[in-house]
Design an enzyme around this catalytic site. Structure first.
Site, PDB file in Angstrom:
ATOM      1  N   ASP A  25      25.739  50.490  44.745  1.00 47.24           N
ATOM      2  CA  ASP A  25      24.306  50.584  44.479  1.00 47.24           C
ATOM      3  C   ASP A  25      23.567  49.760  45.531  1.00 47.24           C
ATOM      4  O   ASP A  25      24.172  49.246  46.496  1.00 47.24           O
ATOM      5  CB  ASP A  25      23.970  50.215  43.025  1.00 47.24           C
ATOM      6  CG  ASP A  25      23.980  48.706  42.755  1.00 47.24           C
ATOM      7  OD1 ASP A  25      24.341  47.931  43.666  1.00 47.24           O
ATOM      8  OD2 ASP A  25      23.628  48.321  41.626  1.00 47.24           O
ATOM      9  N   CYS A  80      28.562  46.846  43.165  1.00 43.16           N
ATOM     10  CA  CYS A  80      27.162  46.662  42.783  1.00 43.16           C
ATOM     11  C   CYS A  80      26.837  45.186  42.995  1.00 43.16           C
ATOM     12  O   CYS A  80      27.611  44.482  43.648  1.00 43.16           O
ATOM     13  CB  CYS A  80      26.897  47.148  41.350  1.00 43.16           C
ATOM     14  SG  CYS A  80      27.680  46.195  40.040  1.00 43.16           S
ATOM     15  N   GLY A  81      25.721  44.715  42.459  1.00 49.36           N
ATOM     16  CA  GLY A  81      25.337  43.326  42.722  1.00 49.36           C
ATOM     17  C   GLY A  81      26.408  42.341  42.285  1.00 49.36           C
ATOM     18  O   GLY A  81      26.817  41.456  43.036  1.00 49.36           O
ATOM     19  N   THR A  82      26.867  42.503  41.055  1.00 45.74           N
ATOM     20  CA  THR A  82      27.913  41.621  40.523  1.00 45.74           C
ATOM     21  C   THR A  82      29.290  42.273  40.500  1.00 45.74           C
ATOM     22  O   THR A  82      30.294  41.576  40.359  1.00 45.74           O
ATOM     23  CB  THR A  82      27.594  41.226  39.067  1.00 45.74           C
ATOM     24  OG1 THR A  82      27.497  42.443  38.298  1.00 45.74           O
ATOM     25  CG2 THR A  82      26.289  40.453  38.977  1.00 45.74           C
ATOM     26  N   GLY A  83      29.324  43.580  40.538  1.00 45.56           N
ATOM     27  CA  GLY A  83      30.568  44.328  40.330  1.00 45.56           C
ATOM     28  C   GLY A  83      30.835  44.582  38.855  1.00 45.56           C
ATOM     29  O   GLY A  83      31.723  45.355  38.498  1.00 45.56           O
ATOM     30  N   ILE A  84      30.054  43.937  37.998  1.00 44.28           N
ATOM     31  CA  ILE A  84      30.318  44.037  36.550  1.00 44.28           C
ATOM     32  C   ILE A  84      29.881  45.392  35.997  1.00 44.28           C
ATOM     33  O   ILE A  84      30.678  46.117  35.381  1.00 44.28           O
ATOM     34  CB  ILE A  84      29.610  42.896  35.780  1.00 44.28           C
ATOM     35  CG1 ILE A  84      30.169  41.531  36.196  1.00 44.28           C
ATOM     36  CG2 ILE A  84      29.784  43.092  34.267  1.00 44.28           C
ATOM     37  CD1 ILE A  84      29.382  40.345  35.657  1.00 44.28           C
ATOM     38  N   GLY A  85      28.622  45.723  36.221  1.00 42.32           N
ATOM     39  CA  GLY A  85      28.110  46.972  35.640  1.00 42.32           C
ATOM     40  C   GLY A  85      28.886  48.185  36.109  1.00 42.32           C
ATOM     41  O   GLY A  85      29.255  49.067  35.311  1.00 42.32           O
ATOM     42  N   HIS A  94      50.538  44.843  38.600  1.00 42.27           N
ATOM     43  CA  HIS A  94      50.769  44.883  37.151  1.00 42.27           C
ATOM     44  C   HIS A  94      49.955  45.946  36.428  1.00 42.27           C
ATOM     45  O   HIS A  94      50.395  46.462  35.406  1.00 42.27           O
ATOM     46  CB  HIS A  94      50.449  43.524  36.526  1.00 42.27           C
ATOM     47  CG  HIS A  94      51.467  42.464  36.844  1.00 42.27           C
ATOM     48  ND1 HIS A  94      51.526  41.256  36.183  1.00 42.27           N
ATOM     49  CD2 HIS A  94      52.463  42.428  37.764  1.00 42.27           C
ATOM     50  CE1 HIS A  94      52.526  40.531  36.671  1.00 42.27           C
ATOM     51  NE2 HIS A  94      53.094  41.211  37.649  1.00 42.27           N
ATOM     52  N   ARG A 105      58.336  47.257  33.188  1.00 45.93           N
ATOM     53  CA  ARG A 105      57.634  46.886  31.950  1.00 45.93           C
ATOM     54  C   ARG A 105      56.118  47.060  32.092  1.00 45.93           C
ATOM     55  O   ARG A 105      55.409  47.290  31.098  1.00 45.93           O
ATOM     56  CB  ARG A 105      57.978  45.454  31.534  1.00 45.93           C
ATOM     57  CG  ARG A 105      57.471  44.374  32.481  1.00 45.93           C
ATOM     58  CD  ARG A 105      57.957  42.991  32.046  1.00 45.93           C
ATOM     59  NE  ARG A 105      57.374  41.923  32.832  1.00 45.93           N
ATOM     60  CZ  ARG A 105      57.801  41.572  34.064  1.00 45.93           C
ATOM     61  NH1 ARG A 105      58.797  42.227  34.638  1.00 45.93           N
ATOM     62  NH2 ARG A 105      57.222  40.571  34.718  1.00 45.93           N
ATOM     63  N   HIS A 106      55.660  46.971  33.331  1.00 47.27           N
ATOM     64  CA  HIS A 106      54.213  47.131  33.547  1.00 47.27           C
ATOM     65  C   HIS A 106      53.790  48.584  33.324  1.00 47.27           C
ATOM     66  O   HIS A 106      52.668  48.857  32.897  1.00 47.27           O
ATOM     67  CB  HIS A 106      53.838  46.658  34.952  1.00 47.27           C
ATOM     68  CG  HIS A 106      54.277  45.252  35.213  1.00 47.27           C
ATOM     69  ND1 HIS A 106      53.761  44.177  34.531  1.00 47.27           N
ATOM     70  CD2 HIS A 106      55.224  44.753  36.044  1.00 47.27           C
ATOM     71  CE1 HIS A 106      54.356  43.061  34.935  1.00 47.27           C
ATOM     72  NE2 HIS A 106      55.258  43.390  35.860  1.00 47.27           N
TER      73      HIS A 106
END
Ligand code: RB5
Length: 147
Positions: free
Chosen positions: A8, A66-71, A99, A133-134
């Site tokens: 973004d 994005c700005g934080t990568g969170i959204g 993993h 296992r992963h």
């Protein structure tokens, strides 16, 4: 391997840095789905564009910014078949591949400078999934999509 990148308006410069780093790898083809200007856009739309290339089989992996990568990571993880990892450090980037078999990397343009972001990208594209296992655990993650 084909990698789709999208951002973004909060991560335009980081997208250019990511593309520069990906160009170091001869076996990586890059597709940039925007955004291309500083005009405000909605990060879920960008997540959808990037992830559509992966779920349709046109690309193997994606990088969303994005700005934080969170959204944009939250949005990407709503899409079936996507395992997006928000990574602000190299260790998390390595583990997200080894993993979690993350097929999407998320980063924040207002969080990371170009140096650390470049190292995260280099590690993320070069680290293989360990399986074993992963694989069982990743399978259980994917089963959650149907619940
Ligand atoms: C856009 O201003 C900003 O909210 C977006 O880039 C991102 O940080 C959201 O998680």
């Amino acid at each position: 391997m084909k990698i789709v990148v999208g951002c973004d308006h909060g991560a335009l410069a980081l997208k250019e840095e990511v593309k520069k780093v990906l160009a170091e790898f001869a076996d990586i083809e890059v597709q940039d789905v925007g955004t291309y200007t500083e005009d405000s856009v909605d990060y879920p739309d960008i997540a959808e564009k990037v992830c559509a290339e992966i779920t349709s089989g046109h690309a193997e992996r994606g990088i969303v910014l994005c700005g934080t990568g969170i959204g944009i990571s939250i949005a990407a993880n709503k899409i079936q078949g996507i395992r997006a990892a928000l990574c602000n450090d190299v260790y998390s980037a390595r583990m997200s591949r080894a993993h979690n078999d993350a097929n999407v990397l998320a980063m924040g343009g207002r969080v990371l400078g170009p140096g650390p972001a470049g190292e995260i990208v280099r590690v993320w594209v070069q680290t293989a999934f360990l399986g074993g296992r992963h694989a069982r655990r990743v399978g259980k993650i994917m089963d959650l999509e149907g619940k």
